[in-house]
Design a protein around this motif. Structure first.
Motif, PDB file in Angstrom:
ATOM      1  N   TYR A  32       0.833  -1.208   0.000  1.00 29.47           N
ATOM      2  CA  TYR A  32       0.000   0.000   0.000  1.00 29.47           C
ATOM      3  C   TYR A  32       0.867   1.257   0.000  1.00 29.47           C
ATOM      4  CZ  TYR A  32      -3.261   3.553   1.727  1.00 29.47           C
ATOM      5  OH  TYR A  32      -4.001   4.692   1.891  1.00 29.47           O
ATOM      6  N   GLU A  33       1.893   1.264   0.845  1.00 24.72           N
ATOM      7  CA  GLU A  33       2.786   2.422   0.949  1.00 24.72           C
ATOM      8  C   GLU A  33       3.609   2.607  -0.331  1.00 24.72           C
ATOM      9  OE1 GLU A  33       2.442   4.373   3.378  1.00 24.72           O
ATOM     10  OE2 GLU A  33       1.566   3.171   4.986  1.00 24.72           O
ATOM     11  N   LEU A  34       4.104   1.517  -0.877  1.00 27.55           N
ATOM     12  CA  LEU A  34       4.897   1.595  -2.107  1.00 27.55           C
ATOM     13  C   LEU A  34       4.039   2.062  -3.282  1.00 27.55           C
ATOM     14  CD1 LEU A  34       7.039  -1.651  -1.775  1.00 27.55           C
ATOM     15  CD2 LEU A  34       7.909   0.692  -1.783  1.00 27.55           C
ATOM     16  N   ASN A  35       2.824   1.577  -3.336  1.00 23.33           N
ATOM     17  CA  ASN A  35       1.921   1.998  -4.410  1.00 23.33           C
ATOM     18  C   ASN A  35       1.638   3.497  -4.315  1.00 23.33           C
ATOM     19  OD1 ASN A  35       0.084   1.257  -6.660  1.00 23.33           O
ATOM     20  ND2 ASN A  35      -1.496   1.944  -5.249  1.00 23.33           N
ATOM     21  N   ASN A  36       1.454   3.989  -3.094  1.00 20.54           N
ATOM     22  CA  ASN A  36       1.274   5.432  -2.890  1.00 20.54           C
ATOM     23  C   ASN A  36       2.493   6.206  -3.383  1.00 20.54           C
ATOM     24  OD1 ASN A  36      -1.274   5.265  -1.758  1.00 20.54           O
ATOM     25  ND2 ASN A  36      -0.542   5.235   0.358  1.00 20.54           N
ATOM     26  N   GLN A  78       8.059  24.447  -3.949  1.00 18.02           N
ATOM     27  CA  GLN A  78       7.250  24.104  -2.779  1.00 18.02           C
ATOM     28  C   GLN A  78       6.458  22.822  -3.014  1.00 18.02           C
ATOM     29  OE1 GLN A  78       4.880  27.562  -1.878  1.00 18.02           O
ATOM     30  NE2 GLN A  78       6.530  28.557  -0.739  1.00 18.02           N
ATOM     31  N   ASP A  79       5.860  22.694  -4.187  1.00 15.04           N
ATOM     32  CA  ASP A  79       5.108  21.482  -4.499  1.00 15.04           C
ATOM     33  C   ASP A  79       6.017  20.264  -4.511  1.00 15.04           C
ATOM     34  OD1 ASP A  79       2.740  22.833  -4.714  1.00 15.04           O
ATOM     35  OD2 ASP A  79       2.861  23.098  -6.888  1.00 15.04           O
ATOM     36  N   PHE A  80       7.224  20.432  -5.030  1.00 15.77           N
ATOM     37  CA  PHE A  80       8.172  19.325  -5.070  1.00 15.77           C
ATOM     38  C   PHE A  80       8.468  18.838  -3.656  1.00 15.77           C
ATOM     39  CE2 PHE A  80      12.430  17.618  -4.647  1.00 15.77           C
ATOM     40  CZ  PHE A  80      12.472  16.665  -5.652  1.00 15.77           C
ATOM     41  N   GLU A  81       8.732  19.746  -2.744  1.00 18.01           N
ATOM     42  CA  GLU A  81       9.064  19.375  -1.366  1.00 18.01           C
ATOM     43  C   GLU A  81       7.913  18.605  -0.724  1.00 18.01           C
ATOM     44  OE1 GLU A  81      11.849  19.510   0.142  1.00 18.01           O
ATOM     45  OE2 GLU A  81      12.919  20.634  -1.385  1.00 18.01           O
ATOM     46  N   TRP A  82       6.685  19.042  -0.997  1.00 10.97           N
ATOM     47  CA  TRP A  82       5.519  18.380  -0.406  1.00 10.97           C
ATOM     48  C   TRP A  82       5.355  16.981  -0.969  1.00 10.97           C
ATOM     49  CZ3 TRP A  82       0.620  16.781  -2.316  1.00 10.97           C
ATOM     50  CH2 TRP A  82      -0.312  16.451  -1.311  1.00 10.97           C
ATOM     51  N   HIS A  83       5.421  16.866  -2.300  1.00 13.26           N
ATOM     52  CA  HIS A  83       5.289  15.559  -2.942  1.00 13.26           C
ATOM     53  C   HIS A  83       6.413  14.626  -2.513  1.00 13.26           C
ATOM     54  CE1 HIS A  83       1.906  16.380  -5.535  1.00 13.26           C
ATOM     55  NE2 HIS A  83       2.499  17.437  -6.066  1.00 13.26           N
ATOM     56  N   MET A  84       7.629  15.146  -2.519  1.00 10.62           N
ATOM     57  CA  MET A  84       8.789  14.310  -2.215  1.00 10.62           C
ATOM     58  C   MET A  84       8.782  13.857  -0.761  1.00 10.62           C
ATOM     59  SD  MET A  84      11.041  13.183  -4.245  1.00 10.62           S
ATOM     60  CE  MET A  84      11.945  11.715  -3.800  1.00 10.62           C
ATOM     61  N   SER A  85       8.292  14.702   0.119  1.00  8.40           N
ATOM     62  CA  SER A  85       8.178  14.324   1.530  1.00  8.40           C
ATOM     63  C   SER A  85       7.222  13.157   1.688  1.00  8.40           C
ATOM     64  CB  SER A  85       7.687  15.525   2.352  1.00  8.40           C
ATOM     65  OG  SER A  85       7.487  15.151   3.713  1.00  8.40           O
ATOM     66  N   THR A 133       8.301   9.445   3.029  1.00  4.25           N
ATOM     67  CA  THR A 133       7.614   8.915   4.213  1.00  4.25           C
ATOM     68  C   THR A 133       7.011   7.556   3.928  1.00  4.25           C
ATOM     69  OG1 THR A 133       7.079  11.132   5.053  1.00  4.25           O
ATOM     70  CG2 THR A 133       5.733   9.303   5.854  1.00  4.25           C
ATOM     71  N   TRP A 134       6.338   7.442   2.790  1.00  5.46           N
ATOM     72  CA  TRP A 134       5.674   6.180   2.454  1.00  5.46           C
ATOM     73  C   TRP A 134       6.660   5.054   2.186  1.00  5.46           C
ATOM     74  CZ3 TRP A 134       2.106   9.429  -1.127  1.00  5.46           C
ATOM     75  CH2 TRP A 134       1.012   9.882  -0.407  1.00  5.46           C
ATOM     76  N   VAL A 135       7.726   5.338   1.457  1.00  4.02           N
ATOM     77  CA  VAL A 135       8.673   4.266   1.135  1.00  4.02           C
ATOM     78  C   VAL A 135       9.450   3.845   2.390  1.00  4.02           C
ATOM     79  CG1 VAL A 135      10.601   5.754   0.439  1.00  4.02           C
ATOM     80  CG2 VAL A 135      10.390   3.471  -0.550  1.00  4.02           C
ATOM     81  N   SER A 136       9.712   4.791   3.284  1.00  9.13           N
ATOM     82  CA  SER A 136      10.377   4.449   4.548  1.00  9.13           C
ATOM     83  C   SER A 136       9.468   3.593   5.419  1.00  9.13           C
ATOM     84  CB  SER A 136      10.775   5.729   5.300  1.00  9.13           C
ATOM     85  OG  SER A 136      11.746   6.460   4.583  1.00  9.13           O
ATOM     86  N   ASN A 154      17.110   0.368  -1.086  1.00  8.86           N
ATOM     87  CA  ASN A 154      17.738   1.085  -2.206  1.00  8.86           C
ATOM     88  C   ASN A 154      16.840   2.215  -2.696  1.00  8.86           C
ATOM     89  OD1 ASN A 154      19.961  -0.579  -2.135  1.00  8.86           O
ATOM     90  ND2 ASN A 154      19.353  -1.826  -3.880  1.00  8.86           N
ATOM     91  N   ALA A 155      15.533   1.954  -2.748  1.00  9.77           N
ATOM     92  CA  ALA A 155      14.587   2.979  -3.195  1.00  9.77           C
ATOM     93  C   ALA A 155      14.579   4.167  -2.240  1.00  9.77           C
ATOM     94  CB  ALA A 155      13.184   2.382  -3.307  1.00  9.77           C
ATOM     95  N   VAL A 156      14.689   3.899  -0.951  1.00 11.38           N
ATOM     96  CA  VAL A 156      14.769   4.979   0.046  1.00 11.38           C
ATOM     97  C   VAL A 156      15.991   5.850  -0.225  1.00 11.38           C
ATOM     98  CG1 VAL A 156      15.171   5.501   2.481  1.00 11.38           C
ATOM     99  CG2 VAL A 156      13.524   3.736   1.858  1.00 11.38           C
TER     100      VAL A 156
END
Length: 212
Positions: A120-124, A138-145, A149-152, A191-193
């Motif tokens: 579920y987290e990886l799919n997100n 700003q949008d990049f920082e929000w999306h990337m955060s 978070t999800w992949v971690s 590795n993805a993290v």
């Protein structure tokens, strides 16, 4: 008539020579492109904990990755997601193993739940990164955060599955079979993290450099 035949013959040889001169150039350019992308993947994978696995898992995506940090990260997340789904199917089948012990059965059930959460987290993460496009700072920082978070969290869930088989009395074939598969998934997610963090850092550095 003889002169016409001679002219056609000369034109044929001239055309053949020209094609022979062009073909090696095309092959060389293609080879150079492939080599450049491979070097990019290898250089990027140096930040990961499992370098050989990183390079091997991403090499088949070279034509898509090219020199893009975003596509590289997207590929790493997609690989992790695909392997997590395969692992989930396999682990689910292990509940029907003949002679499975009650403790092993519970560990398998817990692992199924954790792998499900990881999927579920990886799919997100995959969807979020795919929707980023050319996002502003700003949008990049929000999306990337969100992605990080999800992949971690996915990695935590995968490791929790493995921890369930670390207790005493869990040394059978069920543990070995599940551990082998889930460990690969956890390594790919690790590795993805790392690649997601690299992408974020390089994007910030680039944005800072381009600020007037």
């Amino acid at each position: 008539m003889a002169k016409l035949g001679l002219c056609l013959l000369l034109l044929f040889f001239f055309f053949h020579i020209m094609v022979s001169m062009v073909e090696p150039t095309i092959a060389t350019n293609s080879s150079a492109t492939n080599s450049s992308t491979t070097n990019f993947i290898k250089a990027s994978c140096k930040v990961t904990s499992y370098f050989a696995l990183c390079v091997h898992s991403l090499s088949s995506y070279a034509s898509t990755i090219q020199q893009s940090d975003q596509q590289l990260t997207q590929a790493s997340l997609s690989v992790s997601l695909a392997r997590a789904r395969l692992a989930a199917v396999y682990v689910s089948k292990m509940t029907k193993t003949s002679g499975i012990k009650p403790r092993e059965y519970q560990a398998v059930k817990d692992c199924i739940a954790n792998i499900g959460d990881a999927i579920y987290e990886l799919n997100n993460s995959v969807q979020e990164l795919g929707h980023m496009g050319k996002a502003g700072a700003q949008d990049f920082e929000w999306h990337m955060s969100n992605v990080q978070t999800w992949v971690s969290t996915a990695l935590t869930k995968e490791n929790t599955c493995l921890d369930g088989f670390a207790v005493q009395g869990m040394d059978g074939n069920v543990k070995t079979a599940i551990k082998n598969r889930v460990t690969i998934v956890a390594q790919l997610t690790s590795n993805a993290v790392a690649l997601a963090s690299r992408y974020a850092a390089r994007h910030r550095a680039c944005s800072t450099t381009n600020v007037p």
